[in-house]
Structures are given as C-alpha cells and as structure tokens.
Write a protein that holds these residues in place. Structure first.
Motif, mmCIF file in Angstrom:
data_model
loop_
_atom_site.group_PDB
_atom_site.id
_atom_site.type_symbol
_atom_site.label_atom_id
_atom_site.label_comp_id
_atom_site.label_asym_id
_atom_site.label_seq_id
_atom_site.Cartn_x
_atom_site.Cartn_y
_atom_site.Cartn_z
ATOM 1 N N UNK A 52 -0.142 60.494 87.368
ATOM 2 C CA UNK A 52 0.547 60.207 86.106
ATOM 3 C C UNK A 52 -0.030 61.043 84.966
ATOM 4 N N UNK A 53 0.855 61.428 84.041
ATOM 5 C CA UNK A 53 0.440 62.181 82.855
ATOM 6 C C UNK A 53 0.645 61.341 81.603
ATOM 7 N N UNK A 54 -0.254 61.437 80.658
ATOM 8 C CA UNK A 54 -0.105 60.779 79.366
ATOM 9 C C UNK A 54 0.673 61.710 78.447
ATOM 10 N N UNK A 55 1.849 61.255 78.007
ATOM 11 C CA UNK A 55 2.716 62.048 77.152
ATOM 12 C C UNK A 55 3.038 61.288 75.876
ATOM 13 N N UNK A 56 3.597 62.002 74.906
ATOM 14 C CA UNK A 56 4.176 61.309 73.761
ATOM 15 C C UNK A 56 5.486 60.679 74.213
ATOM 16 N N UNK A 57 6.013 59.760 73.417
ATOM 17 C CA UNK A 57 7.267 59.105 73.781
ATOM 18 C C UNK A 57 8.385 60.129 73.927
ATOM 19 N N UNK A 58 8.506 61.024 72.985
ATOM 20 C CA UNK A 58 9.579 62.027 73.036
ATOM 21 C C UNK A 58 9.421 62.945 74.237
ATOM 22 N N UNK A 59 8.184 63.301 74.577
ATOM 23 C CA UNK A 59 7.951 64.153 75.747
ATOM 24 C C UNK A 59 8.351 63.428 77.027
ATOM 25 N N UNK A 60 8.010 62.152 77.114
ATOM 26 C CA UNK A 60 8.343 61.393 78.322
ATOM 27 C C UNK A 60 9.852 61.269 78.494
ATOM 28 N N UNK A 61 10.564 60.954 77.412
ATOM 29 C CA UNK A 61 12.015 60.780 77.505
ATOM 30 C C UNK A 61 12.713 62.056 77.965
ATOM 31 N N UNK A 62 12.128 63.212 77.655
ATOM 32 C CA UNK A 62 12.742 64.492 78.019
ATOM 33 C C UNK A 62 12.206 65.051 79.327
ATOM 34 N N UNK A 63 11.190 64.438 79.904
ATOM 35 C CA UNK A 63 10.520 65.012 81.060
ATOM 36 C C UNK A 63 11.441 65.043 82.278
ATOM 37 N N UNK A 64 11.607 66.197 82.916
ATOM 38 C CA UNK A 64 12.533 66.302 84.054
ATOM 39 C C UNK A 64 12.084 65.535 85.293
ATOM 40 N N UNK A 65 10.813 65.185 85.392
ATOM 41 C CA UNK A 65 10.345 64.428 86.550
ATOM 42 C C UNK A 65 10.661 62.935 86.436
ATOM 43 N N UNK A 66 11.037 62.477 85.248
ATOM 44 C CA UNK A 66 11.338 61.057 85.039
ATOM 45 C C UNK A 66 12.802 60.802 85.353
ATOM 46 N N UNK A 67 13.053 59.986 86.361
ATOM 47 C CA UNK A 67 14.414 59.568 86.695
ATOM 48 C C UNK A 67 14.815 58.289 85.966
ATOM 49 N N UNK A 68 13.850 57.367 85.864
ATOM 50 C CA UNK A 68 14.093 56.074 85.224
ATOM 51 C C UNK A 68 12.990 55.788 84.225
ATOM 52 N N UNK A 69 13.379 55.388 83.019
ATOM 53 C CA UNK A 69 12.425 55.006 81.984
ATOM 54 C C UNK A 69 12.234 53.490 82.039
ATOM 55 N N UNK A 70 10.995 53.062 82.198
ATOM 56 C CA UNK A 70 10.640 51.648 82.136
ATOM 57 C C UNK A 70 10.226 51.344 80.707
ATOM 58 N N UNK A 71 11.040 50.556 80.008
ATOM 59 C CA UNK A 71 10.888 50.314 78.578
ATOM 60 C C UNK A 71 10.161 48.993 78.360
ATOM 61 N N UNK A 72 8.861 49.071 78.053
ATOM 62 C CA UNK A 72 8.042 47.880 77.853
ATOM 63 C C UNK A 72 7.586 47.749 76.409
ATOM 64 N N UNK A 73 8.367 48.287 75.492
ATOM 65 C CA UNK A 73 8.063 48.181 74.074
ATOM 66 C C UNK A 73 8.432 46.792 73.562
ATOM 67 N N UNK A 74 8.136 46.513 72.285
ATOM 68 C CA UNK A 74 8.524 45.233 71.686
ATOM 69 C C UNK A 74 10.037 45.195 71.522
#
Length: 367
Positions: A52-74
């Motif tokens: 796993x890599x630590x990214x900023x939120x914007x970087x994670x949302x755009x990352x091509x390796x991410x198929x599904x975003x798990x949203x655990x925010x408030x």
C-alpha cells in the motif's frame, strides 16, 4: 478470480482498523493506497499494509490502480469523496449513511449510473448469520405471514466513550442516522421495502460533555434529535415500530422482534454479524439453527460481496442505502410536521446470503 481488485481507502479513523483486518491478505482484493487528512496517519497505516502507498486524497481518487474507493470519512464528507471517485470512473463503497443529506445521495446515485460505475454502502452486519438466519426462517414460512416488527436501540450517547464524538450530534448523526441504517436494513432484508413512515422525535439536551480521552470535559452542541420513534409500513403490509435513542440509560428491549400469523422471532442486534435467533409459536422460545449468512463475519465482508461478487450479489448496495436514508429523512420530517410521509424509493429486496463459512469468504491469499 482472475485478478485482485485494487482498493483505495479514504479516511483512517477508528472503523478503518476493522476493515483492514478483513481485507489485508484476502485473495481477491488488495489495498493499493490509503489517504487521510492527517498525512502522517496515512503513512503509518501504509507501513502496516504490504504494497500500500500513502497518497493524498486527490492522488488516491485518480490513481489507476484503484478500482474501488472505500470511503470511511465522516458523514459530512461522504458525498464529496463519492463524487470524486465516480468522476474518475471508480466504484465506491462507503460507511453508512450513504451521505448526510438525502439530495446528495440521490445525486451520487445518479452520477454513478451515468458513469456506469457501482455504489455500495454499509452496514454489512445484516449479511451475517444473525439477520440472514432470521430472514431464512421468515422466507421458509416458520412464523407464517409477517404482520409486525419492533426495532429498538437505546443508549445514553456515544460521548461517554468515543474520543471524537462531535459528528454524532451534527446533521447526518444522532441515534437515527448512526444506528438506524443497521435496524432499517435488517427490516428491509427480512420484510421488504418501506412505503410510508410516521415519526416523532425530541432533543433532550442542547449540549453534551465528552466523558473520556484527550478531549474529556469538552462540550458539544447538539444539532439533531436524540430520541426518534416511528411506525413504518412495508410494501408487504407488515408494520414496524422503531425507536432510536441517545437519551436512555438502560433497556431490556430486544433489538428486533418479528411477529407473524403463526409465530414470533427474536432477532439479534443488527450491529453485529452473529447472534442467536429464537422462535416461539406460543409454547416458549427455542433456538433456530444457523442456516444462512456469512459465518463469523466482520466489517468489510459487504465490500467483498460488492467488489468481488456478481452484480445480483451486491447486497450492501447503494440502492438499499438510499432507501434507508430516505426513510430516516422522512421520519425526521414527519416528526416535525406530524404528517405521514410516503417513501419514493423502492429497491428490490436484497438477495439472501447462503450459509458461507468463514474460510470460504476470507479466502486468505497464498504467501
């Protein structure tokens, strides 16, 4: 499965630990990135997750390796993160509620449909053996035609134990939005969708005091109803009476009971995956053998069902979450106006979960 689905987690608070325990090492998914407003927290979590890599939120949302975003925010951030994921062509699975505001949830679902991506949402506890065994008993006709149900959650409030409880008393929080998704999802799984609601509510105190942790003694403004009750009419004709409270010190009420023409069921707490289901046909209570659901489930099993399963098996769906959110919103509106309200969403009753052993759903990856 042909490949491992790439998961990116946004929000690394308390609940993320339970998801990590379920997802890390699973054969069919892999956590490829994590993000949090606290960058140091993200780096610390990434160090514990292989690959796993630590990214900023914007970087994670755009990352091509991410198929599904798990949203655990408030809850207040659920809509923003969901739209960000959808705009990058990614599926999104979030903690409950779907969003803090009903109109935002409708917009999320519309955007996902337009982008041909999928939305899933907790709670997934209702996919465990507790609720699913009760549902199987109902579907098998063991209590006859369901007539009514009761669902009750009583607590003095989470500020006594939670280190950062402020969001529980903001819009999108309160006992209804915090615990309602568990109970309402369970009722829909067992009795089908809800068509009308009638509600009443109150707010006993306008200020709460944090009882533990580094913020102990700090006060919180209360902006939501802290005791909500209502009557729900299901499309099947069954009536459910519900109560959600942060104003009670103790209760012996059963979490859920379902009453039919031929018998009654005692259903375990839908905030947990397991628990005893009991049945009575007027001659005492007896245990119902476990017959359905994810055995010894844990937070994240709904994401596995969503990300790995076929479309019909997406049981912790955005459609169900939108429905329960509308029901909760209308309960509060009805409490203010005194008027009975009609529910516009009408999801299909989710598919039942066959009995699935822990070994079957965990699928530990080879070393």
């Amino acid at each position: 499965m042909g490949y491992s689905r790439g998961i990116g987690i946004v929000g690394l608070g308390v609940i993320s630990r339970a998801y990590l325990e379920t997802l890390v090492g699973h054969a069919d998914v892999r956590i490829v990135a994590v993000a949090d407003l606290d960058a140091e927290r993200a780096r610390a979590v990434a160090e514990t997750v292989p690959g796993a890599r630590a990214l900023s939120v914007s970087e994670l949302l755009a990352d091509p390796e991410v198929d599904t975003v798990l949203n655990l925010t408030i809850p207040a951030a659920h809509a923003e993160i969901a739209h960000g994921a959808i705009s990058h062509g990614k599926n999104v699975y979030g903690e409950k509620p779907l969003t803090a505001v009903l109109d935002d949830a409708r917009a999320v679902m519309a955007s996902a449909a337009a982008a041909w991506v999928h939305v899933g949402c907790a709670p997934d506890t209702v996919l465990g053996t507790g609720v699913q065994t009760a549902r199987a008993a109902i579907d098998a006709g063991h209590i006859g035609r369901p007539i009514a149900a009761t669902a009750a959650f009583f607590s003095a409030g989470h500020e006594s134990w939670h280190p950062n409880p402020h969001f529980y008393y903001l819009p999108g929080g309160g006992p209804l939005f915090d615990m309602g998704p568990y109970y309402l999802s369970a009722l829909v799984h067992m009795l089908g969708p809800i068509v009308t609601v009638q509600g009443a509510g109150s707010r006993t105190r306008s200020v709460r005091t944090i009882g533990s942790g580094p913020r102990e003694g700090e006060t919180l403004d209360v902006e939501v109803a802290t005791h909500v009750t209502g009557v729900l009419t299901h499309a099947s004709g069954a009536l459910s009476t519900v109560t959600f409270s942060f104003d009670a010190h103790a209760s012996e009420a059963k979490p859920i009971e379902v009453h039919g023409e031929a018998g009654s069921l005692s259903v375990p707490d839908p905030n947990y995956f397991d628990g005893d289901v009991r049945i009575s046909r007027g001659d005492g209570w007896e245990l119902v053998p476990v017959s359905a659901g994810y055995e010894h489930g844990s937070r994240g099993v709904g994401l596995l069902d969503f990300a790995v399963g076929d479309a019909p098996a997406r049981r912790a769906s955005g459609e169900l979450a939108l429905h329960t959110l509308e029901v909760m919103t209308l309960l509060l509106e009805s409490a203010e106006t005194g008027e009975r309200r009609r529910v516009s969403t009408a999801p299909e009753r989710p598919e039942p979960v066959p009995l699935t052993t822990e070994a079957e759903w965990r699928r530990i990856a080879d070393a």
